[in-house]
Structures are given as structure tokens and as C-alpha cells.
Design a protein around this motif. Structure first.
Motif, mmCIF file in Angstrom:
data_model
loop_
_atom_site.group_PDB
_atom_site.id
_atom_site.type_symbol
_atom_site.label_atom_id
_atom_site.label_comp_id
_atom_site.label_asym_id
_atom_site.label_seq_id
_atom_site.Cartn_x
_atom_site.Cartn_y
_atom_site.Cartn_z
ATOM 1 N N UNK A 1 0.851 -1.189 0.000
ATOM 2 C CA UNK A 1 0.000 0.000 0.000
ATOM 3 C C UNK A 1 0.881 1.230 0.000
ATOM 4 N N UNK A 2 0.755 2.094 -1.004
ATOM 5 C CA UNK A 2 1.614 3.245 -1.155
ATOM 6 C C UNK A 2 0.993 4.442 -0.463
ATOM 7 N N UNK A 3 1.799 5.155 0.269
ATOM 8 C CA UNK A 3 1.330 6.374 0.933
ATOM 9 C C UNK A 3 2.347 7.471 0.694
ATOM 10 N N UNK A 4 2.599 7.763 -0.588
ATOM 11 C CA UNK A 4 3.712 8.616 -0.965
ATOM 12 C C UNK A 4 3.569 10.029 -0.434
ATOM 13 N N UNK A 5 2.346 10.476 -0.182
ATOM 14 C CA UNK A 5 2.134 11.843 0.277
ATOM 15 C C UNK A 5 1.827 11.902 1.761
ATOM 16 N N UNK A 6 2.039 10.784 2.433
ATOM 17 C CA UNK A 6 1.615 10.724 3.827
ATOM 18 C C UNK A 6 2.494 11.588 4.724
ATOM 19 N N UNK A 7 1.901 12.036 5.794
ATOM 20 C CA UNK A 7 2.605 12.773 6.826
ATOM 21 C C UNK A 7 3.078 11.773 7.866
ATOM 22 N N UNK B 1 -1.613 2.801 -5.356
ATOM 23 C CA UNK B 1 -1.899 1.434 -4.930
ATOM 24 C C UNK B 1 -3.051 1.470 -3.941
ATOM 25 N N UNK B 2 -4.144 0.864 -4.315
ATOM 26 C CA UNK B 2 -5.346 0.933 -3.492
ATOM 27 C C UNK B 2 -5.328 -0.047 -2.337
ATOM 28 N N UNK B 3 -6.403 -0.027 -1.587
ATOM 29 C CA UNK B 3 -6.550 -0.935 -0.455
ATOM 30 C C UNK B 3 -6.795 -2.359 -0.941
ATOM 31 N N UNK B 4 -6.235 -3.354 -0.267
ATOM 32 C CA UNK B 4 -6.509 -4.752 -0.625
ATOM 33 C C UNK B 4 -7.875 -5.183 -0.111
ATOM 34 N N UNK B 5 -8.860 -5.127 -0.977
ATOM 35 C CA UNK B 5 -10.241 -5.408 -0.580
ATOM 36 C C UNK B 5 -10.737 -6.648 -1.305
ATOM 37 N N UNK B 6 -11.078 -7.685 -0.539
ATOM 38 C CA UNK B 6 -11.604 -8.920 -1.120
ATOM 39 C C UNK B 6 -13.061 -8.768 -1.510
ATOM 40 N N UNK B 7 -13.517 -9.655 -2.392
ATOM 41 C CA UNK B 7 -14.927 -9.682 -2.746
ATOM 42 C C UNK B 7 -15.751 -10.246 -1.600
ATOM 43 N N UNK C 1 -6.541 -14.711 2.494
ATOM 44 C CA UNK C 1 -5.282 -14.143 2.940
ATOM 45 C C UNK C 1 -4.270 -14.042 1.810
ATOM 46 N N UNK C 2 -4.370 -14.929 0.817
ATOM 47 C CA UNK C 2 -3.474 -14.863 -0.336
ATOM 48 C C UNK C 2 -3.657 -13.559 -1.096
ATOM 49 N N UNK C 3 -4.864 -12.984 -1.025
ATOM 50 C CA UNK C 3 -5.166 -11.739 -1.743
ATOM 51 C C UNK C 3 -4.986 -10.512 -0.854
ATOM 52 N N UNK C 4 -4.602 -10.736 0.383
ATOM 53 C CA UNK C 4 -4.559 -9.651 1.360
ATOM 54 C C UNK C 4 -3.120 -9.220 1.600
ATOM 55 N N UNK D 1 -14.355 -4.852 10.207
ATOM 56 C CA UNK D 1 -13.255 -4.433 9.353
ATOM 57 C C UNK D 1 -13.684 -3.853 8.026
ATOM 58 N N UNK D 2 -12.709 -3.683 7.118
ATOM 59 C CA UNK D 2 -13.069 -3.205 5.799
ATOM 60 C C UNK D 2 -13.499 -4.384 4.963
#
Length: 507
Positions: free
Chosen positions: A1-7, A88-94, A114-117, A144-145
Motif C-alpha cells: 500500500x503506497x502512501x507517498x504523500x503521507x505525513x 496502490x489501493x486498499x486490498x479489498x476482497x470480494x 489471505x493470499x489476496x490480502x 473491518x473493511x
């Protein structure tokens, strides 16, 4: 998960004298699809919400709180402290993974999920900031999400205990044949519907009969959660705790054990509207039960209670001649596209005006989709009756709670702590802007009230000045081209260089 602009925030730079000697308890109540206009304090005319309104009177109400346009990214932003428009978005399963779960196939289901997480490199999550500071942490409800979570995910995110649905599709029903308690399946044999008794839309005589056929629907999920929450408070009254309650209410399809007495004889409402209003009332009653329990246990004074919602309003009471899905202008018969024809409650026939007169609903980057209620009460710290105009985002809660509990590590987050605003101190720290994605593109709201809204299917960039146009009726893009270009550049940078990052590009 990319947070390139994060503080990167160091969360223990404040003078320790500002902190309570006794760590405060924390309760976060997270309503589901609760439009800001459904609360009495926000002008609701039909449904009274005395307990939530009392919470605001005893604490602070935020006038400019935002969240995501949909439950899955909202919960991910809340828990990670990141906005939803990164490359890079959040890893969200169906969803639907646990519909046919049994004790024998549970391991294989979780392994596949978990393989997709991807949890990323040593992130710190909402539950962890409290857990690492010695808090007992627990989560009850729609866990959770989404759309399907796992035990590994729950533990990694810092929850000592959990009870509820790991699958958000199953959570659309209120009579579960089983729930998950710390990975163990807890069965409710009197609930026999695999879909947890999910109701059907729109309202028809057939759907009414099916909804009120209570065979195999005997144990209501929210009753289970409330029993667990009250027991948790009783059992953990001697130690600091962080309780997260992502309730199902008032997310539909409509399902309620009985119509609230307030609405039985209300001639303004159809039957399905009475039932939906009863779901909002039940949510308010649950807030009251939690507050009463804190008072009973003498915990109220040093407990921070936060009430908010995951996204904007949604309609679950559509019926021929009232409000229709797909959403339609009841005067002209035109479909709302939220571009040339924006959704408004009066045009759509929404008797509750759930978005408080704003444009749009859930799934939209209009104000009706992303403006949410936010209330915090903490009698020993927060002045009663406070009102804040600070611009805040749901992804601020990670940094805020980290400061509340005295978390000493660094956080990689897009959020900014609003702890000082909670306790009435004047500080310079505030967002220059907040950012959210949607199915039609991202949006940006600035601290001084400008809003850049995209509608990428039409390559459209709209500019609004919200202090004078909260309904987003007057596009100022041509009138203020320099402001438009400035905010486009800011938004593009926040989206890691691509406006299509987030939900629009991942459809």
C-alpha cells in the motif's frame, strides 16, 4: 500500500502534563449509511434522535466532517489513516466468501482470502495504537473493511476480541445463522437463512409478506452485538479499553423486529418508511444504552465516545409513487446522473431528506455522498456544547486516537490529529485540503471552502465554493480559471499523478 504523500507524525511530542493520569477509555460508534440529515441536531423533522443529540450537547459537534463515498474504502481509510486515491489501493476482497462456511472448510476459505490480502510493510492500524499502549481492544458488528475479512486481518489490525460478520454481503441480513467470535463460528440455529434473512427491494406487497415471514428469523444480529458490548463494558471496567462498534444500522435492505411506537400511526409514512425510521431509532436507542452503561459503571467522565458514519445517505425504502430506484426525478421522470441532473431529496421524493438538502447520495463525490456526522464527547476534557468548523477527514481518527492514548511511535498517515480541537486548544495544525475518490473520479475540499469535483466520464472538472453553495448548484470553473488550475494540480499530486487512481480506475 503506497502512501507517498503521507505525513509522518510523532505522536508523543506534547507535554505529558496534557494527558490524563488515568488513560481514557475510547468508544467509536460507526453508523452504516447514516445520512447526516437523519439526525435531529441536523434538522431531521420526522425521526427524533435524542440520545445522539444529547451526545452532541455533552461534547463537540463537527460541522465539516468528511468520509468516503462507500463503506469498503471508508473503513479502510478509517483503519489505516490513508485516503483512497493513492496509486496502490486498499486490498479489498470480494464479498460472499463465508456464505457456505463450515468448521471443516473455514481454513481453506481464509487461506484463499489471505493470499489476496497485502498488509504492507509494518503499518500501524487503528486498533494497534491503543493495543500497543496497553488497552484491551474489541470490535463488534460489521467487522473491518470489506468485503470479506479474515482472522489474520483482525489480529494484524490490533483487535484482542471480535464478534460479528466477516463478510459484508452477509451483513446485509440481520438474522445470521452464524457469526465469528475470535475466528470461532458461533451458530444461531433458530436463524436458518444462509443470506441472514436479507430482505428485497423495492417495496412491493410480495416483498412485504416475505420480509415479515419470521420463520427462521428469530435472533436479531444487533441484539447479539448489544449484549456483547454491554458485557464487554462490564468485564473491562477496571482497565482502559478501546471498543469499536461498526453497527449495521441503518443500512438496508430494511429489516427490523418491530415498528417503533413513534411511527405506528404516522400518516406521513408508508409501511416501509416506518420500518426504516425504526432502524434509525434503534441505532439511537443503542447509543443511549451504551451511555447509560457507562454512567452505571461510573466510567462516563473519562470515556471518549465518538459517533460518526461511514458514508453519506442511501435509500432503502423505494416504492412506486414515492422514491424510486434507479433514482428518478419524481416531477420529470428523468434519471439522476449527478452530472446534468443532480439528485436532491425534494426532487426524488425522499420524505426524510437524509442528505440534509445536499446533492447526491452514497457512491457519489457530491456532498450528500461524503459529508458525515461527527460527534465526540469526553466530559473530563471536552467542553459541553462545543461546535467546530475544523475541516476533518475520517482518516484523521488514527492520528487523533494515537495522541489520545499517548502512542509513542511514528505513523505514516494522510491524517492530522484533531485532539487539540477536541479539548478546546487553538492550534495551527489543520488540513489544507482533504481528498476522496468515487466511481466518477476524485474530489478535493480545501480548508477555506473550495471544492474541486471531477466527473471523469465527461472529462469534467467542477468548482464550487461551499460556504455560499452547499447544494453545489453553481459551477464556478469558468469564472475562476486560476483557482481551478491550482486545485487540479493539487488534486493530481494527491492522487499520485493520476486522477484515475482510486475507485474510478478500478471499476
Amino acid at each position: 500500500m503506497i502512501a507517498s504523500l503521507c505525513i509522518v507524525i510523532s505522536c508523543n511530542e506534547k507535554d505529558s502534563s496534557e494527558n490524563e493520569l488515568t488513560p481514557p477509555n475510547i468508544i467509536l460508534i460507526y453508523a452504516d449509511d447514516l445520512g447526516i440529515g437523519l439526525l435531529g441536531q441536523e434538522g431531521q423533522q420526522i425521526i427524533t434522535t435524542p440520545h445522539i443529540d444529547r451526545l452532541a450537547k455533552e461534547g463537540i459537534r463537527f460541522n465539516r466532517a468528511y468520509s468516503n463515498m462507500l463503506c469498503a474504502p471508508a473503513r479502510a481509510s478509517l483503519i489505516t489513516g490513508l485516503h483512497d486515491s493513492h496509486q496502490e489501493g486498499f486490498p479489498i476482497n470480494e464479498g460472499g466468501a463465508y456464505k457456505y462456511a463450515t468448521s471443516s472448510n473455514l481454513d481453506s476459505i481464509e487461506r484463499a482470502l489471505n493470499d489476496k490480502l497485502t498488509l504492507g510493510e509494518d503499518p500501524i492500524y487503528l486498533g494497534e495504537v491503543a493495543q500497543k499502549m496497553g488497552y484491551t481492544t474489541a470490535q463488534f458488528g460489521k467487522l473491518e473493511w470489506g468485503f470479506s475479512a479474515t482472522d489474520q486481518q483482525m489480529k494484524a489490525h490490533g483487535w484482542d476480541y471480535y464478534l460479528g460478520y466477516l463478510d459484508h454481503i452477509r451483513a446485509h441480513g440481520f438474522y445470521p445463522p452464524f457469526l465469528f467470535e475470535n475466528r470461532k463460528m458461533v451458530h444461531y440455529p433458530r436463524n436458518t437463512h444462509l443470506d441472514a434473512g436479507k430482505s428485497k427491494e423495492p417495496e412491493t406487497p410480495e416483498h412485504f409478506e416475505e420480509r415479515w415471514d419470521m420463520k427462521g428469523k428469530e435472533v436479531y444480529s444487533e441484539d447479539i452485538f448489544m449484549e456483547g458490548i454491554l458485557n464487554f463494558l462490564e468485564e473491562n471496567q477496571e482497565n482502559p479499553f478501546f471498543l469499536f462498534f461498526p453497527t449495521q444500522l441503518p443500512h438496508g435492505p430494511v429489516s427490523i423486529p418491530k415498528v417503533h411506537p413513534d411511527f405506528i400511526n404516522d400518516d406521513r409514512l408508508t409501511q416501509i418508511e416506518k420500518e426504516y425510521a425504526s432502524m434509525v431509532k434503534l441505532l439511537d436507542d443503542h447509543v443511549g444504552q451504551i451511555m447509560d452503561k457507562l454512567n452505571e459503571l461510573d466510567l462516563r467522565e473519562n470515556t471518549l465516545v465518538i459517533f460518526t458514519s461511514d458514508n453519506g445517505h442511501e435509500i432503502y425504502y423505494s416504492q412506486e409513487g414515492r422514491t424510486l430506484k434507479p433514482y428518478t426525478n419524481m416531477e420529470t421522470g428523468e434519471r439522476f446522473d449527478n452530472y446534468e441532473h443532480k439528485y436532491y431529496s425534494d426532487l426524488a421524493g425522499d420524505v426524510f431528506n437524509g442528505n440534509g438538502g445536499r446533492a447526491g447520495l452514497k457512491r457519489s463525490n457530491l456532498e450528500g455522498g461524503i459529508r458525515v456526522p461527527m460527534i465526540a464527547s469526553w466530559p473530563s476534557k471536552i467542553e459541553a456544547g462545543s461546535v467546530s468548523n475544523l475541516l476533518i477527514a475520517n482518516y484523521d481518527l488514527l492520528a487523533t486516537l494515537a495522541e489520545v492514548v499517548g502512542y509513542e511511535g511514528n505513523l505514516k498517515t494522510d491524517g492530522i490529529s484533531f485532539y487539540q480541537e477536541l479539548i478546546g486548544n487553538q492550534e495551527d495544525d489543520h488540513h489544507e485540503f482533504v481528498v476522496y475518490s468515487s466511481f466518477t473520479g476524485p474530489t478535493l475540499i480545501t480548508n477555506d471552502g473550495w471544492k474541486l469535483r471531477t466527473y471523469l466520464p465527461k472529462e469534467s472538472f467542477e468548482l464550487y465554493y461551499l460556504p455560499e453553495d452547499f447544494k453545489e448548484e453553481h459551477d464556478l470553473a469558468t469564472k475562476f480559471p486560476e483557482k481551478l488550475m491550482e486545485l487540479k494540480e493539487t488534486l493530481l499530486n494527491a492522487c499520485d499523478g493520476n486522477f484515475q487512481n482510486g475507485w474510478y480506475g478500478n471499476q
